[in-house]
Scaffold this active site. Structure first.
Site, PDB file in Angstrom:
ATOM      1  N   GLU A 183      24.651  26.493 -31.275  1.00  0.00           N
ATOM      2  CA  GLU A 183      23.845  26.988 -30.031  1.00  0.00           C
ATOM      3  C   GLU A 183      23.454  25.784 -29.195  1.00  0.00           C
ATOM      4  OE1 GLU A 183      22.523  28.706 -28.289  1.00  0.00           O
ATOM      5  OE2 GLU A 183      22.727  30.735 -29.132  1.00  0.00           O
ATOM      6  N   ASP A 184      23.348  25.931 -27.783  1.00  0.00           N
ATOM      7  CA  ASP A 184      22.816  24.866 -26.970  1.00  0.00           C
ATOM      8  C   ASP A 184      21.551  25.122 -26.341  1.00  0.00           C
ATOM      9  OD1 ASP A 184      23.846  27.191 -25.341  1.00  0.00           O
ATOM     10  OD2 ASP A 184      23.888  25.588 -23.501  1.00  0.00           O
TER      11      ASP A 184
ATOM     12  N   LYS B 204      18.300  29.371 -20.617  1.00  0.00           N
ATOM     13  CA  LYS B 204      19.528  29.328 -21.445  1.00  0.00           C
ATOM     14  C   LYS B 204      19.499  30.175 -22.690  1.00  0.00           C
ATOM     15  CE  LYS B 204      21.032  24.538 -20.400  1.00  0.00           C
ATOM     16  NZ  LYS B 204      21.211  23.053 -20.863  1.00  0.00           N
TER      17      LYS B 204
ATOM     18  N   SER C  26      26.811  36.032 -28.315  1.00  0.00           N
ATOM     19  CA  SER C  26      26.258  35.406 -27.043  1.00  0.00           C
ATOM     20  C   SER C  26      25.647  36.727 -26.317  1.00  0.00           C
ATOM     21  CB  SER C  26      27.730  35.252 -26.269  1.00  0.00           C
ATOM     22  OG  SER C  26      27.299  35.116 -24.730  1.00  0.00           O
ATOM     23  N   ALA C  27      24.585  36.126 -25.555  1.00  0.00           N
ATOM     24  CA  ALA C  27      24.023  37.029 -24.820  1.00  0.00           C
ATOM     25  C   ALA C  27      24.579  37.853 -23.439  1.00  0.00           C
ATOM     26  CB  ALA C  27      22.500  36.420 -24.331  1.00  0.00           C
TER      27      ALA C  27
ATOM     28  N   ASP D 239      27.759  30.375 -30.155  1.00  0.00           N
ATOM     29  CA  ASP D 239      27.185  30.831 -28.965  1.00  0.00           C
ATOM     30  C   ASP D 239      28.403  30.662 -27.853  1.00  0.00           C
ATOM     31  OD1 ASP D 239      25.368  31.447 -26.778  1.00  0.00           O
ATOM     32  OD2 ASP D 239      25.097  29.275 -26.373  1.00  0.00           O
ATOM     33  N   LEU D 240      28.175  31.066 -26.855  1.00  0.00           N
ATOM     34  CA  LEU D 240      29.553  31.000 -25.575  1.00  0.00           C
ATOM     35  C   LEU D 240      29.134  29.835 -24.779  1.00  0.00           C
ATOM     36  CD1 LEU D 240      32.178  31.837 -24.755  1.00  0.00           C
ATOM     37  CD2 LEU D 240      31.129  33.608 -23.533  1.00  0.00           C
ATOM     38  N   ASP D 241      28.240  30.214 -23.807  1.00  0.00           N
ATOM     39  CA  ASP D 241      27.909  29.386 -22.785  1.00  0.00           C
ATOM     40  C   ASP D 241      27.253  28.028 -23.074  1.00  0.00           C
ATOM     41  OD1 ASP D 241      28.448  31.267 -20.503  1.00  0.00           O
ATOM     42  OD2 ASP D 241      26.984  32.477 -21.597  1.00  0.00           O
TER      43      ASP D 241
ATOM     44  N   THR E 254      30.107  26.923 -19.044  1.00  0.00           N
ATOM     45  CA  THR E 254      29.585  27.781 -17.851  1.00  0.00           C
ATOM     46  C   THR E 254      28.245  27.733 -17.671  1.00  0.00           C
ATOM     47  OG1 THR E 254      29.524  29.265 -19.755  1.00  0.00           O
ATOM     48  CG2 THR E 254      31.215  29.535 -18.423  1.00  0.00           C
TER      49      THR E 254
ATOM     50  N   LYS F 198      17.906  36.954 -27.867  1.00  0.00           N
ATOM     51  CA  LYS F 198      17.591  35.623 -28.507  1.00  0.00           C
ATOM     52  C   LYS F 198      16.184  35.476 -27.803  1.00  0.00           C
ATOM     53  CE  LYS F 198      22.407  34.099 -28.558  1.00  0.00           C
ATOM     54  NZ  LYS F 198      23.277  33.046 -27.808  1.00  0.00           N
TER      55      LYS F 198
END
Ligand code: G6P
Ligand code: MG
Length: 218
Positions: free
Chosen positions: A168-169, A44, A113-114, A8-10, A16, A144
């Site tokens: 994933e966070d 999130k 990522s979303a 995942d990105l953020d 971010t 997601k």
């Protein structure tokens, strides 16, 4: 031996998540809707449109389609103002150690990522070339916890879902990974991410041997 590593990105690669929080909070405040950490946790991994729907629901606010779109735009502009000032310092601790270890071991790496801003952000922190595959908010129709984003990433890497590992966070993201039959690794608070197969506070807590083991396992 190759597995598929999907990030995942953020909140996983870059810090971010706090900018999303600040931008949503400002918007919620302007609408008189109370917004704190608890509400934020539920956004999130959730798409921009769905996030605004949720915020409006919490505040019992109904808006015209035009006003809704205007607010989406305001939030994103606010968010992008933070992103513009971003540099490599905002890559989260030990992310580079992990990525370079995986590269050295010739492991396929994808982003899942979303966010519709994913490529902009990766460019900003000079990580775009590290990912063999980038699937983001512009490539998926189901958000997601639907596994679509990760299934597309796995497919792009040429790996079956069962061979993939997702970092994933968010609760929604862990659910998406699980729904896609992937190994889910939570990055954050274990009490929040309790549906994950493993949880680590951040990448500094994951020893290199953990990755070696994952690679040799299948
Ligand atoms: C990620 C973040 C969410 C964000 C979503 C859409 O999943 O965790 O907080 O709402 O991406 O991001 P975007 O950059 O397209 O607004
Ligand atoms: Mg995230």
């Amino acid at each position: 031996n190759k597995r598929g590593f999907i990030f995942d990105l953020d909140g996983v690669i870059v810090d971010t998540a706090r900018y999303h929080y600040l931008a949503w909070k400002r918007l919620a405040d302007s609408l008189g809707i109370s917004f704190g950490e608890t509400e934020n946790e539920q956004l999130k991994g959730v798409s921009r449109v769905r996030s605004l729907e949720k915020i409006l629901d919490w505040g019992n606010v109904e808006l015209s389609k035009d006003r809704f779109n205007e607010l989406l735009d305001i939030k994103n502009k606010d968010y992008l103002a933070y992103i513009e000032r971003m540099d490599q310092d905002e890559i989260l601790p030990d992310v580079l150690r992990v990525l370079s270890f995986l590269k050295q071991n010739e492991q396929p790496i994808a982003l899942g990522s979303a966010s519709k801003n994913a490529r902009t952000i990766l460019k900003e922190v000079d990580l775009l070339d590290v990912f063999d595959v980038v699937i983001d908010g512009t490539n998926v129709s189901k958000a997601k916890p639907d596994p679509e984003v990760f299934l597309k990433a796995a497919e792009g890497l040429g790996q079956v879902p069962e061979n993939c590992i997702v970092f994933e966070d968010s609760v929604a993201g862990i659910r998406a990974a699980n729904a896609g039959s992937m190994l889910s690794i939570g990055i954050g608070d274990a009490s929040v991410l309790n549906e994950a197969s493993y949880v680590f506070k951040d990448f500094t807590e994951i020893p290199t041997e953990f990755f070696s083991k994952l690679i040799s396992e299948r």
